[in-house]
Design a protein around this motif. Structure first.
Motif, PDB file in Angstrom:
ATOM      1  N   ARG A   1       0.825  -1.215   0.000  1.00  0.00           N
ATOM      2  CA  ARG A   1       0.000   0.000   0.000  1.00  0.00           C
ATOM      3  C   ARG A   1       0.856   1.260   0.000  1.00  0.00           C
ATOM      4  NH1 ARG A   1      -3.726  -1.182   5.090  1.00  0.00           N
ATOM      5  NH2 ARG A   1      -1.749  -2.117   5.759  1.00  0.00           N
ATOM      6  N   SER A   2       0.310   2.312  -0.564  1.00  0.00           N
ATOM      7  CA  SER A   2       0.988   3.605  -0.569  1.00  0.00           C
ATOM      8  C   SER A   2       0.906   4.235   0.819  1.00  0.00           C
ATOM      9  CB  SER A   2       0.339   4.541  -1.594  1.00  0.00           C
ATOM     10  OG  SER A   2      -0.995   4.842  -1.202  1.00  0.00           O
ATOM     11  N   LEU A   3       1.709   5.275   1.035  1.00  0.00           N
ATOM     12  CA  LEU A   3       1.630   6.007   2.302  1.00  0.00           C
ATOM     13  C   LEU A   3       0.245   6.601   2.478  1.00  0.00           C
ATOM     14  CD1 LEU A   3       3.057   7.119   4.823  1.00  0.00           C
ATOM     15  CD2 LEU A   3       3.741   9.109   3.454  1.00  0.00           C
ATOM     16  N   GLU A   4      -0.340   7.086   1.397  1.00  0.00           N
ATOM     17  CA  GLU A   4      -1.681   7.659   1.463  1.00  0.00           C
ATOM     18  C   GLU A   4      -2.694   6.621   1.951  1.00  0.00           C
ATOM     19  OE1 GLU A   4      -4.930   9.794  -1.551  1.00  0.00           O
ATOM     20  OE2 GLU A   4      -3.236   8.676  -2.346  1.00  0.00           O
ATOM     21  N   SER A   5      -2.613   5.399   1.430  1.00  0.00           N
ATOM     22  CA  SER A   5      -3.539   4.339   1.845  1.00  0.00           C
ATOM     23  C   SER A   5      -3.321   3.941   3.295  1.00  0.00           C
ATOM     24  CB  SER A   5      -3.372   3.121   0.938  1.00  0.00           C
ATOM     25  OG  SER A   5      -3.729   3.432  -0.400  1.00  0.00           O
ATOM     26  N   LEU A   6      -2.054   3.848   3.700  1.00  0.00           N
ATOM     27  CA  LEU A   6      -1.752   3.498   5.086  1.00  0.00           C
ATOM     28  C   LEU A   6      -2.291   4.549   6.050  1.00  0.00           C
ATOM     29  CD1 LEU A   6       1.924   2.187   4.788  1.00  0.00           C
ATOM     30  CD2 LEU A   6      -0.091   0.843   5.428  1.00  0.00           C
ATOM     31  N   VAL A   7      -2.105   5.810   5.709  1.00  0.00           N
ATOM     32  CA  VAL A   7      -2.582   6.885   6.584  1.00  0.00           C
ATOM     33  C   VAL A   7      -4.103   6.906   6.612  1.00  0.00           C
ATOM     34  CG1 VAL A   7      -2.641   9.375   6.945  1.00  0.00           C
ATOM     35  CG2 VAL A   7      -0.509   8.281   6.258  1.00  0.00           C
ATOM     36  N   SER A   8      -4.754   6.671   5.468  1.00  0.00           N
ATOM     37  CA  SER A   8      -6.217   6.639   5.435  1.00  0.00           C
ATOM     38  C   SER A   8      -6.759   5.532   6.325  1.00  0.00           C
ATOM     39  CB  SER A   8      -6.703   6.443   3.988  1.00  0.00           C
ATOM     40  OG  SER A   8      -6.367   7.549   3.182  1.00  0.00           O
ATOM     41  N   ALA A   9      -6.085   4.384   6.303  1.00  0.00           N
ATOM     42  CA  ALA A   9      -6.509   3.279   7.157  1.00  0.00           C
ATOM     43  C   ALA A   9      -6.341   3.634   8.632  1.00  0.00           C
ATOM     44  CB  ALA A   9      -5.709   2.024   6.808  1.00  0.00           C
ATOM     45  N   LEU A  10      -5.229   4.244   8.968  1.00  0.00           N
ATOM     46  CA  LEU A  10      -4.983   4.650  10.356  1.00  0.00           C
ATOM     47  C   LEU A  10      -5.999   5.696  10.793  1.00  0.00           C
ATOM     48  CD1 LEU A  10      -3.011   4.394  12.809  1.00  0.00           C
ATOM     49  CD2 LEU A  10      -1.816   6.384  11.867  1.00  0.00           C
ATOM     50  N   THR A  11      -6.324   6.614   9.894  1.00  0.00           N
ATOM     51  CA  THR A  11      -7.327   7.644  10.189  1.00  0.00           C
ATOM     52  C   THR A  11      -8.669   7.009  10.498  1.00  0.00           C
ATOM     53  OG1 THR A  11      -6.206   9.193   8.719  1.00  0.00           O
ATOM     54  CG2 THR A  11      -8.480   9.694   9.280  1.00  0.00           C
ATOM     55  N   GLN A  12      -9.061   6.049   9.662  1.00  0.00           N
ATOM     56  CA  GLN A  12     -10.332   5.363   9.864  1.00  0.00           C
ATOM     57  C   GLN A  12     -10.354   4.637  11.197  1.00  0.00           C
ATOM     58  OE1 GLN A  12     -13.122   5.329   8.359  1.00  0.00           O
ATOM     59  NE2 GLN A  12     -14.122   3.574   9.365  1.00  0.00           N
ATOM     60  N   GLN A  13      -9.248   4.063  11.588  1.00  0.00           N
ATOM     61  CA  GLN A  13      -9.197   3.260  12.805  1.00  0.00           C
ATOM     62  C   GLN A  13      -9.164   4.102  14.075  1.00  0.00           C
ATOM     63  OE1 GLN A  13      -5.545   1.526  14.075  1.00  0.00           O
ATOM     64  NE2 GLN A  13      -6.483  -0.450  14.536  1.00  0.00           N
ATOM     65  N   MET A  14      -8.462   5.237  14.060  1.00  0.00           N
ATOM     66  CA  MET A  14      -8.130   5.917  15.305  1.00  0.00           C
ATOM     67  C   MET A  14      -8.774   7.287  15.512  1.00  0.00           C
ATOM     68  SD  MET A  14      -4.073   5.036  15.756  1.00  0.00           S
ATOM     69  CE  MET A  14      -4.066   5.914  17.325  1.00  0.00           C
ATOM     70  N   LEU A  15      -9.129   7.980  14.436  1.00  0.00           N
ATOM     71  CA  LEU A  15      -9.492   9.389  14.593  1.00  0.00           C
ATOM     72  C   LEU A  15     -10.741   9.595  15.437  1.00  0.00           C
ATOM     73  CD1 LEU A  15      -8.696  12.255  13.940  1.00  0.00           C
ATOM     74  CD2 LEU A  15      -9.985  12.100  11.800  1.00  0.00           C
ATOM     75  N   ALA A  16     -11.746   8.759  15.239  1.00  0.00           N
ATOM     76  CA  ALA A  16     -12.997   8.933  15.987  1.00  0.00           C
ATOM     77  C   ALA A  16     -12.776   8.881  17.492  1.00  0.00           C
ATOM     78  CB  ALA A  16     -14.021   7.879  15.561  1.00  0.00           C
ATOM     79  N   ALA A  17     -11.968   7.911  17.944  1.00  0.00           N
ATOM     80  CA  ALA A  17     -11.694   7.787  19.382  1.00  0.00           C
ATOM     81  C   ALA A  17     -10.914   8.993  19.888  1.00  0.00           C
ATOM     82  CB  ALA A  17     -10.918   6.502  19.652  1.00  0.00           C
ATOM     83  N   CYS A  18      -9.988   9.490  19.067  1.00  0.00           N
ATOM     84  CA  CYS A  18      -9.207  10.673  19.462  1.00  0.00           C
ATOM     85  C   CYS A  18     -10.104  11.899  19.591  1.00  0.00           C
ATOM     86  CB  CYS A  18      -8.122  10.960  18.427  1.00  0.00           C
ATOM     87  SG  CYS A  18      -6.886   9.669  18.268  1.00  0.00           S
ATOM     88  N   GLU A  19     -11.097  11.985  18.722  1.00  0.00           N
ATOM     89  CA  GLU A  19     -11.997  13.139  18.742  1.00  0.00           C
ATOM     90  C   GLU A  19     -12.729  13.249  20.080  1.00  0.00           C
ATOM     91  OE1 GLU A  19     -14.720  13.083  15.569  1.00  0.00           O
ATOM     92  OE2 GLU A  19     -13.284  13.778  14.064  1.00  0.00           O
TER      93      GLU A  19
END
Length: 392
Positions: free
Chosen positions: A338-356
């Protein structure tokens, strides 16, 4: 500070490599409406003021060479109601910054300024004062940074978002996980457009990738560190170490390409950590370009210093070392397709909501603290006026 962070960044920790449903990423990859909702901020008790009278008061005060209080400039910013008034506020923020009270610009005034710029379509003003922070005193907190980054991302202005991220990097404000994720998201989206970067942009983007990546002990973090260090190393070999650390929160010791290779070496020894194949290809191209360009010689008119010359001579060694490490990564299955963009998108999907959720709760507390401080200032102002009247 950056040096100690860099050393800690090469320590093994568990990482994120789980598979993610990419169809859901399109639905949830930015800050939620709950995060950006201004209700908490706008529901504060409002101290309604006439902007004309406040402007006149500040003009008279400055004309008499007296300092304007932080409470007056705070009231002015809090009562903005149009883009034209935002333009006027920029002038008074500049005047305040160049007054004896310049150190007392309140955190809530900075937050209010950014919110009003976003509300009235003056985001360019917010970015301008942020880029010229010394002249305007703009040093936002992470929550405020997030709002500004998110605004650019939602408009798909990834270059603008990266401009904000660079300010986060310069102020070393990657403490919130949400800010780290938002910053890496903006950087990866911008790089995915394959922009033509100047050497200053390569340095700034590289430093942003590295410092944000150092906070993430996972495949995204290691991939970001590797690419960031490679960008900085490219600048170092072509322009010298002084071009790297000038006005930057980076260590002054040469050898950034060596540190990039150290990231690869560390991944070879860690479990559950992979590097993006796209990032490795990018690093390989950087090394090839340096080799083709007169073996990485200086591109400026200023002669390289001795330490820079010594670093340049290591380029063939770095190239060979990169090939060896890449072969090890391949043999150990430590390369992610996967590209860096795809890896970051996956991490965003996994973690951002809880961080919010954590950020929103902390923001509500911060607003309460700000309101208490504001009331103290108002009370102090009232007591001062009463004291002055009695002395007449």
């Amino acid at each position: 500070m950056a040096a100690s962070i860099l050393q800690r960044g090469l320590c093994p920790l568990q990482t994120f490599t789980k598979c993610v449903d990419y169809r859901s990423i399109a639905r949830r990859c930015l800050l939620s409406s709950a995060y950006t909702d201004p209700a908490v901020w706008e529901q504060r008790p409002r101290d309604a003021q006439d902007l004309g009278q406040l402007a006149s008061l500040m003009d008279r005060t400055y004309a008499r060479k007296f300092p304007v209080s932080s409470l007056v400039i705070a009231r002015f910013v809090d009562n903005l109601s149009s883009k034209e008034e935002v333009d006027q506020a920029q002038y008074y923020l500049f005047k305040f910054r160049h007054s004896p009270n310049c150190w007392y610009l309140r955190d809530w005034t900075i937050h209010s300024w950014i919110r009003h710029c976003l509300k009235y379509g003056a985001r360019d003003k917010a970015l301008y004062t942020l880029k010229n922070k010394v002249q305007f005193g703009m040093f936002p907190d992470d929550f405020t940074f997030n709002l500004l980054i998110d605004s650019f991302i939602k408009d798909k202005d990834f270059r603008g978002a990266c401009s904000v991220v660079e300010e986060v990097m310069l102020q070393e404000s990657f403490e919130r996980i949400s800010t780290q994720i938002m910053s890496l998201y903006a950087l990866s989206k911008y790089l995915a457009t394959k922009p033509e970067l100047s050497w200053q942009e390569e340095r700034n983007v590289g430093a942003s990738l590295m410092l944000a990546g150092l906070k993430q002990e996972n495949s995204v973090g290691f991939s970001a560190r590797l690419l960031g260090l490679a960008f900085i190393g490219k600048v170092e070999l072509s322009r010298g170490i002084h071009a790297v650390f000038h006005e930057m929160p980076l260590i002054w010791t040469s050898g950034y390409l060596g540190r990039a290779l150290a990231v690869m070496d560390a991944v070879c020894d860690f479990r559950d950590v992979k590097l993006s194949e796209e990032v490795l290809d990018h690093v390989e191209k950087i090394l090839q370009d340096l080799s083709v360009n007169a073996d990485g010689q200086n591109v400026t008119d200023t002669p390289l210093e001795e330490e820079d010359e010594l670093e340049t001579q290591k380029l063939p060694e770095y190239i060979n070392r990169f090939k060896e490490l890449k072969e090890r990564l391949v043999s150990q299955d430590r390369i992610d397709s996967r590209s860096l963009e795809s890896l970051v998108s996956a991490l965003t999907q996994q973690m951002l909501a809880a961080c919010e959720n954590a950020d929103i709760a902390e923001y509500q507390q911060t607003v309460s603290v700000w309101e208490a401080e504001l009331q103290q200032l108002i009370q102090r102002e009232r007591e001062t006026k009463e004291k002055n009247q009695k002395s007449i």
